[in-house]
Design an enzyme around this catalytic site. Structure first.
Site, PDB file in Angstrom:
ATOM      1  N   GLY A  25     125.981  15.989 131.795  1.00  0.00           N
ATOM      2  CA  GLY A  25     126.666  16.131 133.293  1.00  0.00           C
ATOM      3  C   GLY A  25     127.720  15.613 133.146  1.00  0.00           C
ATOM      4  O   GLY A  25     128.655  14.998 132.314  1.00  0.00           O
ATOM      5  N   GLY A  26     128.256  15.213 134.454  1.00  0.00           N
ATOM      6  CA  GLY A  26     129.708  14.803 134.782  1.00  0.00           C
ATOM      7  C   GLY A  26     129.879  13.557 134.342  1.00  0.00           C
ATOM      8  O   GLY A  26     130.699  12.916 133.989  1.00  0.00           O
ATOM      9  N   MET A  27     128.678  12.635 134.354  1.00  0.00           N
ATOM     10  CA  MET A  27     128.701  11.139 133.925  1.00  0.00           C
ATOM     11  C   MET A  27     128.686  11.045 132.777  1.00  0.00           C
ATOM     12  O   MET A  27     129.164  10.073 132.005  1.00  0.00           O
ATOM     13  CB  MET A  27     127.353  10.585 134.764  1.00  0.00           C
ATOM     14  CG  MET A  27     127.591  10.067 136.089  1.00  0.00           C
ATOM     15  SD  MET A  27     128.974   8.862 136.026  1.00  0.00           S
ATOM     16  CE  MET A  27     128.190   7.512 135.030  1.00  0.00           C
ATOM     17  N   ASP A 138     123.355  11.367 144.770  1.00  0.00           N
ATOM     18  CA  ASP A 138     123.447  12.611 144.085  1.00  0.00           C
ATOM     19  C   ASP A 138     121.806  13.239 144.002  1.00  0.00           C
ATOM     20  O   ASP A 138     121.502  13.668 142.798  1.00  0.00           O
ATOM     21  CB  ASP A 138     123.966  12.571 142.569  1.00  0.00           C
ATOM     22  CG  ASP A 138     124.093  13.915 141.988  1.00  0.00           C
ATOM     23  OD1 ASP A 138     124.557  15.006 142.651  1.00  0.00           O
ATOM     24  OD2 ASP A 138     124.344  13.876 140.727  1.00  0.00           O
TER      25      ASP A 138
END
Length: 682
Positions: A25-27, A138
């Protein structure tokens, strides 16, 4: 699902071995990992772009420190982290099962009762997270796991650390469009009320099958979140619809708190013990959760071995697992009769046992485990035979035979008696070996078609192969007799009162001589009697003039040991372990996760305990009044007399083998680790 590692993925992060990819994911990237003790964990490795930002590292360290304080039954705890590593990482408990996103995509919306249950669980999780001073930021369907022991909220503890870095670098929004709060969509300040908005959106998704703001590109979704009212026409239950609308009020000050939501959801949620399982889910989803749990990497069946407890069987009895269906019937049925307290509706909570020590074997102990005195012999993958001194936790000797390269165990099930280790080697030509257990010196070998599950009594070794049961002299391997009774390979013989009992099977439902329990004279090999089984006989147990054996069609039968006359039948759950005898009781466990204690003379149920695993369990042994049972990834200790749960190990890697001796329970797990637990659990 677990995906393969890609080029450039690490094979180890900190002290955790990396086994596969869970997602990205984005992280960063999330991997399935193993702790040094073999526990399954989720390893989250942060992207390099964040790692290069000193402000991120400082915030990440603070947030992780706080996240590690979060408790609560419906969260995935943070286990470990290193914010100062070249690529910062975080480790949480691994939760097998389905995400809410996967469950709804596969089986459609959840019924209102399930959504109320989910709402109560997630509200309680938010109470715990917020109490620790964390805002999740989130909360979305993919961050809600439907696990075998209940729903869990995951991925708290790093979103806030990335928030400032992401906004500064890109001017973007941290969170998932369609599930974040309006204040997040505007790039404003987030708070605990923001998580409540996201909770309402997640529950609307669960109830209606789609998010309350539909689908579309990021810009369109963010606009809808800020300006449009959520669509809740797909939420049929009016009370639920009203609660979700309150959660998604545009004004954070008007939204209910998680504690207020908890109080509203609980009255229509099931009992707490149901929430800590899969009983609150629709049956198709519960089945998929169970299937996903069992789908973790596993190369073949596990072996469960026990010390003592069967008359005349030497110092070790190998109770090799062979899960059998308990759906058939025949003769006098014992399943419905009870003489003790009623079965509890849900498993009580036993104490979490702490391992006394662990040893890294460096290989999957798939082949089995034999325990005798202070010696432990492990049959591991790639032909490794390892002898350990359990007092010093040191390897005394080891052999490695061949290099099969397929990861499977090479040596067969080991058994130790009178200072000698007996173990089979399967490759052609197959052989049965005897080693001095003190130093590993070979004493003799004998050619066999195969030799999987030997048993010892006095000076005789009994072992089945694909066509016969053989008796060999333990001193020199000389064959004393060979009885052509059929395929006796997969069941461990039992010995008592001058007879040896062996199960045969051809894998078909034909009954007759191909599928039967045989009683033979232990000295000559002559047939005494034969009892036909519907689909093959499993490993028998003999005690007190009775012999007990389960067949592959699901019935456990008690027979007169001298004549073979049937005394009673027992029909339990979907599957069952081989029976284990002690103190006038027969212990057996089934594929529904239940353990039974039966009166050995009558078959009446003395007690039943549901482990709550929802999967098969195996009886492993008994010592000091404690019955030890093993499940797919956990081991339990129960009071032998009353079935009271005393302890559990907690989630381990795949349990391969268990041995019980005096005051210790030895557990070998797929990760290549051997753990020792006290038999009393403390």
């Amino acid at each position: 699902m677990v995906g393969p590692l890609e080029e450039g993925d690490p094979r180890r992060v900190g002290r955790y071995r990396v086994l596969g990819r869970l997602g990205a994911g984005g992280m960063g990237v999330v991997y399935l990992g193993r702790s040094p003790a073999g526990a399954a964990v989720a390893v989250k490795l942060v992207h390099a772009e964040f790692a290069a930002d000193p402000a991120f590292r400082a915030r990440f360290a603070r947030e992780v420190a706080v996240a590690r304080t979060v408790g609560g039954a419906f969260t995935a705890p943070v286990i470990d982290a290193d914010p100062h590593a070249p690529s910062p990482w975080l480790v949480t408990a691994y939760l097998p099962g389905l995400s809410l996103a996967e469950a709804v995509a596969g089986d459609g919306p959840l019924p209102a009762a399930s959504v109320f249950a989910l709402g109560a669980s997630l509200a309680e999780a938010l109470v715990a997270v917020h109490r620790a001073g964390i805002v999740h930021r989130d909360l979305k369907p993919s961050n809600v796991m439907l696990a075998p022991d209940g729903p869990r909220l995951i991925d708290f503890g790093i979103a806030h650390a990335a928030d400032a870095a992401a906004l500064t670098r890109t001017g973007g929004v941290m969170g998932s469009p369609g599930f974040l709060a309006p204040e997040q969509a505007r790039g404003g300040k987030t708070s605990t009320a923001s998580d409540v908005f996201s909770l309402g959106a997640v529950l609307a998704f669960a109830a209606a099958g789609e998010g309350p703001f539909g689908t579309g590109d990021v810009v369109a979704l963010l606009y809808k979140v800020v300006h449009d009212e959520p669509r809740l026409d797909g939420v049929a239950d009016p009370e639920l619809r009203g609660l979700l609308a309150a959660c998604m009020d545009k004004d954070p000050a008007r939204r209910p708190t998680p504690q207020e939501l908890l109080e509203r959801f609980v009255p229509r949620a099931p009992a707490p013990e149901v929430l800590h399982g899969t009983g609150w889910l629709p049956e198709p989803v519960a089945r998929r959760v169970a299937d996903r749990t069992l789908a973790l990497p596993s190369r073949s069946r596990r072996k469960v071995l026990a010390v003592g407890g069967v008359a005349g069987a030497g110092t070790l009895v190998a109770a090799v697992t062979g899960a059998v269906l308990l759906e058939g019937s025949g003769g006098r049925k014992a399943a419905a009769r009870t003489t003790a307290s009623p079965t509890p509706s849900a498993p009580p909570s036993p104490v979490l046992a702490q391992a006394r020590w662990t040893v890294d074997l460096g290989a999957d102990p798939y082949g089995g485990l034999a325990s005798a005195g202070t010696t432990l012999v492990v049959s591991a993958e790639e032909g490794r035979l390892i002898c350990l001194d359990v007092r010093r936790r040191k390897t005394v000797w080891q052999h490695r035979k061949g290099n099969r390269g397929d990861g499977a165990a090479s040596w067969r099930t080991p058994v130790v008696a009178d200072g000698t280790l007996f173990v089979g080697w399967p490759d052609a030509p197959g052989a049965l070996y005897a080693f001095d257990v003190r130093n590993g010196d070979q004493r003799w070998s004998a050619t066999m078609t195969d030799a999987l599950n030997p048993a010892v009594s006095g000076g005789t070794l009994f072992v089945g192969d694909t066509g016969a049961l053989s008796a060999l002299s333990t001193s020199d391997g000389r064959v004393l007799w060979r009885a052509s009774i059929g395929n006796a390979l997969n069941a461990t013989p039992a010995i008592g009162d001058g007879l040896v009992y062996a199960g045969t099977s051809d894998g078909a439902s034909s009954g007759g001589t191909a599928n039967a329990l045989h009683a033979l004279d232990a000295r000559t090999g002559r047939d005494r009697w034969r009892h036909p089984m519907t689909r093959g006989a499993q490993s028998p147990a003999v005690s007190g003039g009775m012999v007990y054996c389960a067949d592959g069609a699901g019935t456990m039968t008690a027979l007169d040991a001298r004549t073979g006359a049937k005394k009673w039948d027992f029909v339990g759950g979907r599957t069952a372990s081989d029976p284990f005898m002690s103190g006038g009781l027969v212990y057996v466990a089934d594929g529904d996760g239940k353990v039974y204690a039966l009166d050995a003379a009558t078959g009446r149920t003395r007690w039943t305990w549901p482990t709550g695993t929802g999967t098969g369990v195996w009886t492993a042994g008994i010592a000091r009044g404690v019955v030890v049972v093993a499940a797919v990834s956990e081991v339990f200790g129960l009071d032998a007399a009353g079935g009271r749960p005393l302890w559990r190990t907690g989630q381990l890697d795949k349990v391969r083998t268990v041995a019980v001796q005096d005051d210790a329970v030895y557990v070998g797990i797929q990760a290549g680790t051997l753990l020792a637990f006290p038999v009393k659990g403390a």
